[in-house]
Scaffold this motif. Structure first.
Motif, PDB file in Angstrom:
ATOM      1  N   SER A  95     -12.897  -1.284   4.613  1.00  0.00           N
ATOM      2  CA  SER A  95     -13.412  -1.256   3.249  1.00  0.00           C
ATOM      3  C   SER A  95     -14.766  -0.561   3.183  1.00  0.00           C
ATOM      4  O   SER A  95     -15.650  -0.829   4.005  1.00  0.00           O
ATOM      5  CB  SER A  95     -13.550  -2.682   2.708  1.00  0.00           C
ATOM      6  OG  SER A  95     -12.311  -3.344   2.689  1.00  0.00           O
ATOM      7  N   THR A  96     -14.910   0.314   2.213  1.00  0.00           N
ATOM      8  CA  THR A  96     -16.205   0.919   1.939  1.00  0.00           C
ATOM      9  C   THR A  96     -16.948   0.039   0.940  1.00  0.00           C
ATOM     10  O   THR A  96     -16.489  -1.029   0.547  1.00  0.00           O
ATOM     11  CB  THR A  96     -16.037   2.339   1.383  1.00  0.00           C
ATOM     12  OG1 THR A  96     -15.340   2.274   0.120  1.00  0.00           O
ATOM     13  CG2 THR A  96     -15.249   3.219   2.343  1.00  0.00           C
ATOM     14  N   VAL A 119      -6.347   3.517  15.036  1.00  0.00           N
ATOM     15  CA  VAL A 119      -7.333   2.433  15.109  1.00  0.00           C
ATOM     16  C   VAL A 119      -7.294   1.584  13.845  1.00  0.00           C
ATOM     17  O   VAL A 119      -7.376   0.349  13.892  1.00  0.00           O
ATOM     18  CB  VAL A 119      -8.749   3.007  15.319  1.00  0.00           C
ATOM     19  CG1 VAL A 119      -9.796   1.890  15.297  1.00  0.00           C
ATOM     20  CG2 VAL A 119      -8.821   3.772  16.630  1.00  0.00           C
ATOM     21  N   LEU A 120      -7.184   2.243  12.708  1.00  0.00           N
ATOM     22  CA  LEU A 120      -7.171   1.585  11.407  1.00  0.00           C
ATOM     23  C   LEU A 120      -5.827   1.807  10.722  1.00  0.00           C
ATOM     24  O   LEU A 120      -5.095   2.739  11.055  1.00  0.00           O
ATOM     25  CB  LEU A 120      -8.292   2.140  10.512  1.00  0.00           C
ATOM     26  CG  LEU A 120      -9.722   2.028  11.045  1.00  0.00           C
ATOM     27  CD1 LEU A 120     -10.677   2.793  10.142  1.00  0.00           C
ATOM     28  CD2 LEU A 120     -10.144   0.558  11.156  1.00  0.00           C
ATOM     29  N   ALA A 121      -5.533   0.945   9.742  1.00  0.00           N
ATOM     30  CA  ALA A 121      -4.275   1.068   8.994  1.00  0.00           C
ATOM     31  C   ALA A 121      -4.476   1.686   7.625  1.00  0.00           C
ATOM     32  O   ALA A 121      -3.499   1.881   6.900  1.00  0.00           O
ATOM     33  CB  ALA A 121      -3.623  -0.302   8.850  1.00  0.00           C
ATOM     34  N   GLY A 122      -5.717   2.000   7.269  1.00  0.00           N
ATOM     35  CA  GLY A 122      -5.964   2.602   5.973  1.00  0.00           C
ATOM     36  C   GLY A 122      -7.371   2.317   5.499  1.00  0.00           C
ATOM     37  O   GLY A 122      -8.181   1.692   6.203  1.00  0.00           O
ATOM     38  N   ILE A 123      -7.643   2.776   4.280  1.00  0.00           N
ATOM     39  CA  ILE A 123      -8.981   2.673   3.695  1.00  0.00           C
ATOM     40  C   ILE A 123      -8.888   1.978   2.347  1.00  0.00           C
ATOM     41  O   ILE A 123      -7.989   2.264   1.546  1.00  0.00           O
ATOM     42  CB  ILE A 123      -9.608   4.072   3.516  1.00  0.00           C
ATOM     43  CG1 ILE A 123      -9.673   4.793   4.870  1.00  0.00           C
ATOM     44  CG2 ILE A 123     -11.001   3.977   2.887  1.00  0.00           C
ATOM     45  CD1 ILE A 123      -9.956   6.278   4.749  1.00  0.00           C
ATOM     46  N   ALA A 158      -9.529  10.625   1.382  1.00  0.00           N
ATOM     47  CA  ALA A 158      -8.919   9.798   2.426  1.00  0.00           C
ATOM     48  C   ALA A 158      -7.719  10.466   3.076  1.00  0.00           C
ATOM     49  O   ALA A 158      -7.121   9.904   3.997  1.00  0.00           O
ATOM     50  CB  ALA A 158      -8.516   8.441   1.856  1.00  0.00           C
ATOM     51  N   ARG A 159      -7.333  11.644   2.594  1.00  0.00           N
ATOM     52  CA  ARG A 159      -6.288  12.467   3.225  1.00  0.00           C
ATOM     53  C   ARG A 159      -4.971  11.711   3.418  1.00  0.00           C
ATOM     54  O   ARG A 159      -4.345  11.746   4.463  1.00  0.00           O
ATOM     55  CB  ARG A 159      -6.775  13.011   4.569  1.00  0.00           C
ATOM     56  CG  ARG A 159      -8.050  13.820   4.461  1.00  0.00           C
ATOM     57  CD  ARG A 159      -8.371  14.620   5.686  1.00  0.00           C
ATOM     58  NE  ARG A 159      -8.155  13.986   6.954  1.00  0.00           N
ATOM     59  CZ  ARG A 159      -8.964  14.108   8.008  1.00  0.00           C
ATOM     60  NH1 ARG A 159     -10.058  14.834   7.909  1.00  0.00           N
ATOM     61  NH2 ARG A 159      -8.684  13.531   9.153  1.00  0.00           N
ATOM     62  N   ARG A 163      -5.417   3.112   0.941  1.00  0.00           N
ATOM     63  CA  ARG A 163      -4.464   2.020   0.741  1.00  0.00           C
ATOM     64  C   ARG A 163      -4.729   1.263  -0.557  1.00  0.00           C
ATOM     65  O   ARG A 163      -3.798   0.765  -1.184  1.00  0.00           O
ATOM     66  CB  ARG A 163      -4.542   1.030   1.913  1.00  0.00           C
ATOM     67  CG  ARG A 163      -3.994   1.554   3.217  1.00  0.00           C
ATOM     68  CD  ARG A 163      -2.477   1.567   3.195  1.00  0.00           C
ATOM     69  NE  ARG A 163      -1.928   1.817   4.526  1.00  0.00           N
ATOM     70  CZ  ARG A 163      -0.633   1.858   4.789  1.00  0.00           C
ATOM     71  NH1 ARG A 163       0.237   1.662   3.824  1.00  0.00           N
ATOM     72  NH2 ARG A 163      -0.207   2.101   6.014  1.00  0.00           N
ATOM     73  N   MET A 164      -6.021   1.150  -0.923  1.00  0.00           N
ATOM     74  CA  MET A 164      -6.353   0.299  -2.060  1.00  0.00           C
ATOM     75  C   MET A 164      -7.666   0.752  -2.693  1.00  0.00           C
ATOM     76  O   MET A 164      -8.582   1.200  -1.995  1.00  0.00           O
ATOM     77  CB  MET A 164      -6.452  -1.159  -1.607  1.00  0.00           C
ATOM     78  CG  MET A 164      -6.704  -2.167  -2.703  1.00  0.00           C
ATOM     79  SD  MET A 164      -6.243  -3.857  -2.204  1.00  0.00           S
ATOM     80  CE  MET A 164      -7.390  -4.173  -0.864  1.00  0.00           C
ATOM     81  N   VAL A 165      -7.750   0.612  -4.019  1.00  0.00           N
ATOM     82  CA  VAL A 165      -8.984   0.869  -4.760  1.00  0.00           C
ATOM     83  C   VAL A 165      -9.234  -0.336  -5.653  1.00  0.00           C
ATOM     84  O   VAL A 165      -8.381  -0.728  -6.453  1.00  0.00           O
ATOM     85  CB  VAL A 165      -8.888   2.139  -5.624  1.00  0.00           C
ATOM     86  CG1 VAL A 165     -10.178   2.320  -6.446  1.00  0.00           C
ATOM     87  CG2 VAL A 165      -8.627   3.374  -4.766  1.00  0.00           C
ATOM     88  N   THR A 166     -10.405  -0.956  -5.499  1.00  0.00           N
ATOM     89  CA  THR A 166     -10.808  -2.057  -6.375  1.00  0.00           C
ATOM     90  C   THR A 166     -11.572  -1.489  -7.560  1.00  0.00           C
ATOM     91  O   THR A 166     -12.491  -0.671  -7.384  1.00  0.00           O
ATOM     92  CB  THR A 166     -11.690  -3.058  -5.622  1.00  0.00           C
ATOM     93  OG1 THR A 166     -10.910  -3.724  -4.631  1.00  0.00           O
ATOM     94  CG2 THR A 166     -12.276  -4.094  -6.565  1.00  0.00           C
ATOM     95  N   LEU A 167     -11.191  -1.921  -8.760  1.00  0.00           N
ATOM     96  CA  LEU A 167     -11.896  -1.455  -9.952  1.00  0.00           C
ATOM     97  C   LEU A 167     -11.867  -2.529 -11.033  1.00  0.00           C
ATOM     98  O   LEU A 167     -11.089  -3.490 -10.968  1.00  0.00           O
ATOM     99  CB  LEU A 167     -11.291  -0.138 -10.457  1.00  0.00           C
ATOM    100  CG  LEU A 167      -9.797  -0.078 -10.771  1.00  0.00           C
ATOM    101  CD1 LEU A 167      -9.471  -0.693 -12.118  1.00  0.00           C
ATOM    102  CD2 LEU A 167      -9.323   1.380 -10.757  1.00  0.00           C
TER     103      LEU A 167
END
Length: 391
Positions: A95-96, A119-123, A158-159, A163-167
């Motif tokens: 998560s950013t 390493v990661l499954a998404g952003i 994110a190319r 995976r998810m955007v919180t808004l």
């Protein structure tokens, strides 16, 4: 010649999709679970007295081990991922946090490379498209309305690994952005919002399927103004995140969420920042500094909780020892539900033949973490098990 890793765990309590099985056997070949049950063989590891559960899946985590995913530095992201992996999180969505759009896009570029490396499954982008009134530990001056063009800019950065955007759907462009994200196959999450009940229902109809850390950073429930919480809890299409760290939520609130949504719609998360796995002190969270005292992360002025310092093994243990969850419910919320939400349920999230051998071993008494396996290889703790003694 390729050497395939083979091992088998014997005598353990296994938490399977169909229930808990005592003293069973689980075989691993290469990266995958090769079989369940059967007779004990020579060389099997003796896990009598231990419980084996599927690897944990964290949908929402900002950092750990003193490092932050929002740093834009690959080495820091690797350290954060490794820290949580050693605590049982075998699948991580990084998560950013709110920042300048161009800077968050740069961070996404760095994180996307780690997704491609496995390493990661998404952003997960948390901010900057959130409410000033509910921004918590996000810098108010950097917040932006969820204009679809700006949201799309981060998703594109994110190319293919967003995976998810919180808004906050009540903001200008919010509902249009939800529709766009749904069309792109990216999870739209309602969070850090001042939305009312009706607007939240509109967001769900537009395609929102997740509640970002339900109850936190949103209006509470009032008898004539139920707000977003009720709308998100009552709709079967929505998965709700809960932070079960002993700080963010009272145990009775977790009971309410489980009683309404059920474990198949609850994803237990850490929302951890860089102090996870570390001690008290000052830590960065995006462009902000966070003070951690007695394990609680706060903005230095005390105005807001600033994420958690939890790891998912701690969340798991608390769910069973302080909460009222069964082993099956805890495993579903920490593994199966988030895996299914991410579209990864065919390969992770449960102990089943053919799935990746992502395993967490805990003590059967206090549920303390003992060992972690990812893709068939021990990350920590494997050396402590002896082989089964011949009869």
């Amino acid at each position: 010649m390729t050497v395939t890793n083979r091992t088998a765990l014997a005598g353990a309590r296994l938490v399977l999709p169909g229930g808990v099985v005592e003293g069973d056997r689980l075989a691993v070949e290469g990266e995958r679970i090769a079989g369940l049950g059967g007779d004990t063989g020579p060389g099997d590891l003796d896990l009598t007295g231990y419980t084996v559960v599927p690897g944990f899946v964290d949908l929402h985590v900002h950092g750990g081990g003193g490092a932050s995913y929002a740093s834009g530095i690959a080495e820091e992201a690797l350290l954060a991922a490794r820290t949580h992996l050693e605590h049982g999180t075998t699948t991580t969505v990084a998560s950013t946090v709110t920042g300048e759009i161009d800077e968050v896009a740069r961070q996404a570029h760095v994180l996307s490379e780690l997704v491609e490396d496995g390493v990661l499954a998404g952003i997960h982008f948390e901010g900057p498209f959130i409410s000033h009134n509910r921004c918590g530990a996000h810098r108010p001056d950097l917040l932006r309305d969820p204009d679809p063009a700006l949201v799309r800019k981060l998703v594109d950065a994110a190319r293919g690994h967003a995976r998810m955007v919180t808004l906050a759907p009540e903001l200008p462009g919010g509902l249009d952005s939800v529709r766009m994200l749904a069309d792109l196959g990216v999870i739209a999450a309602v969070g850090h919002t001042d939305s009312d009940y009706a607007t939240t229902l509109e967001a769900i109809e537009a395609g929102a399927t997740v509640a970002t850390h339900l109850f936190n950073a949103m209006p509470g429930i009032a008898h004539r103004a139920p707000g977003p919480i009720v709308a998100l809890l009552e709709d079967e299409r929505v998965t709700v995140e809960l932070i079960n760290d002993g700080v963010h939520l009272h145990p009775s609130v977790l009971d309410l969420a489980y009683g309404t949504a059920g474990a198949n719609r609850v994803a237990l998360i850490t929302d951890a920042m860089g102090a996870a796995g570390m001690g008290d002190g000052l830590y960065p969270l995006g462009p902000l500094q966070v003070q951690v005292k007695d394990g609680v992360a706060m903005l230095p002025d005390g105005s807001s909780i600033a994420g958690s310092t939890a790891t998912l093994d701690r969340v798991f243990r608390r769910a069973l020892t302080v909460g009222r969850l069964t082993l099956g419910q805890a495993v579903e919320s920490l593994s199966a539900t988030p895996a299914r939400l991410l579209g990864l349920g065919d390969s992770i999230g449960s102990l089943e033949t053919g799935k990746l051998a992502d395993l967490v071993v805990v003590d059967s008494e206090g549920y303390d973490l003992v060992a972690v396996m990812r893709r068939g290889r021990w990350i920590v703790g494997g050396e402590r098990f002896s082989t089964v003694k011949p009869a």
